[in-house]
Design an enzyme around this catalytic site. Sequence first.
Site, PDB file in Angstrom:
ATOM      1  CG  ASP A  84      -2.074   0.955   1.120  1.00 48.91           C
ATOM      2  OD1 ASP A  84      -2.669   1.027   0.029  1.00 48.91           O
ATOM      3  OD2 ASP A  84      -2.392   1.620   2.119  1.00 48.91           O
ATOM      4  CG  HIS A 211      -6.806   5.253   0.689  1.00 54.20           C
ATOM      5  ND1 HIS A 211      -5.439   5.157   0.652  1.00 54.20           N
ATOM      6  CD2 HIS A 211      -7.264   4.445  -0.304  1.00 54.20           C
ATOM      7  CE1 HIS A 211      -5.074   4.341  -0.319  1.00 54.20           C
ATOM      8  NE2 HIS A 211      -6.167   3.895  -0.917  1.00 54.20           N
ATOM      9  N   GLY A 212      -8.517   5.968   4.669  1.00 57.17           N
ATOM     10  CA  GLY A 212      -8.812   6.717   5.889  1.00 57.17           C
ATOM     11  C   GLY A 212     -10.138   6.367   6.523  1.00 57.17           C
ATOM     12  CB  VAL A 234      -9.713  -0.279   8.533  1.00 59.47           C
ATOM     13  CG1 VAL A 234      -9.748   0.029  10.022  1.00 59.47           C
ATOM     14  CG2 VAL A 234     -11.092  -0.110   7.912  1.00 59.47           C
TER      15      VAL A 234
END
Length: 283
Positions: A84, A211-212, A234
Site C-alpha cells: 500500500d 482510504h482513511g 482501515v
Amino acid sequence: MPLVSTGELVSAAAAGGQGVAAFNVITLEHAEAIAAGAERAGRPAILQISENAVKFHGGRLTAIAAATAAVARASDAPLSLHLDHVESPGLLRAADGEGFSSVMFDASKLSYGANVAATSEAVVWGHARGIWIEAELGKVGGKDGEPPLGAHAPGVRTDPAEAVAYVRDTGVDALAVAVGSSHAMTDRTAALDHELIGALRRAVPVPLVLHGSSGVPDAEIRQAVAAGMVKINVGTALNTAFTGAARAFLAADTKTVDPRKYLVPAREAMTGTVAAFLKVISG
C-alpha cells in the site's frame, strides 16, 4: 488456505454490492489479529503493508511480507496480500515474488501529468507480472502528519470527469478517491460526500477505494458501500485498539516485563475491531 488475489476479492465484493476491508499490517500481531478477526466474522479480508511500515522494518520488505503471507496462508479465511501507498519505484518492483497480488502505487503528490506518466509505467510493469494496480486521484489528508481535509475543501475532492480520463490514460484496476475521509483519524467523525461517491461510481469503470476509513462512522461506511465504494481501508482504528489495551494492562500492572502479557490483550482488542469493521463493510 492459499492466498487469494486482491482482484478476485474486490471483484466478488463489487458483484455482490458489498465492500471488502483492507487492514494495515505493521507487526506480526497485526497480521495475526486481522486473520483471526476475518475468521471470527466469517469474511474475506486484504492484509496490506504500507511503504511506511516497510520503512519501520528498516526498509526491508521480505521479512514482514513473508510473515504476513505465512499468517494468511495458515488462516481459514480468504485473505490477500497488498502493498500500500508505494511511492518508491524500487519498492514497487520488490513486490514481485513476495506474495503480493496487488499494489497501490501512490503518485498523488505529483502534478496530474506526472502522476499519469508514473502510474502508467507502474500499471504496465504490474500487469506484465499479474499484479493488480490501485492508484489515487485527489488528496486524502492526514498522512504523515498532514492535517485532515474536508470533503468540500478546494482542490481536494476527486473530480469525476478527471477520474474517467485518469483511469482511461493509466489503465489502473482500482481508484482511491478523495470524498471526505482522512488518514490517521482517532475519532470517528468524518462526514463523506455521498453525492460525489455516487457521481464517481456512475462515471468510473473500475472499483472505488476509500482510504482513511478509521475515522468514518459505521452508518457512513454502509452508505458509502451502498453508493459504490468497494475496497475500504482501515489502519488507525487497529492501532487505537491495540495501544489502548496494552496501555490499560501496563497501567494496572507496573511490574510486568514479559511483553506477551500485554500483547495478548492488545492483539485480542485488535481482533475484535477487525471483526466489527468486517461486519459493517462486508454486510
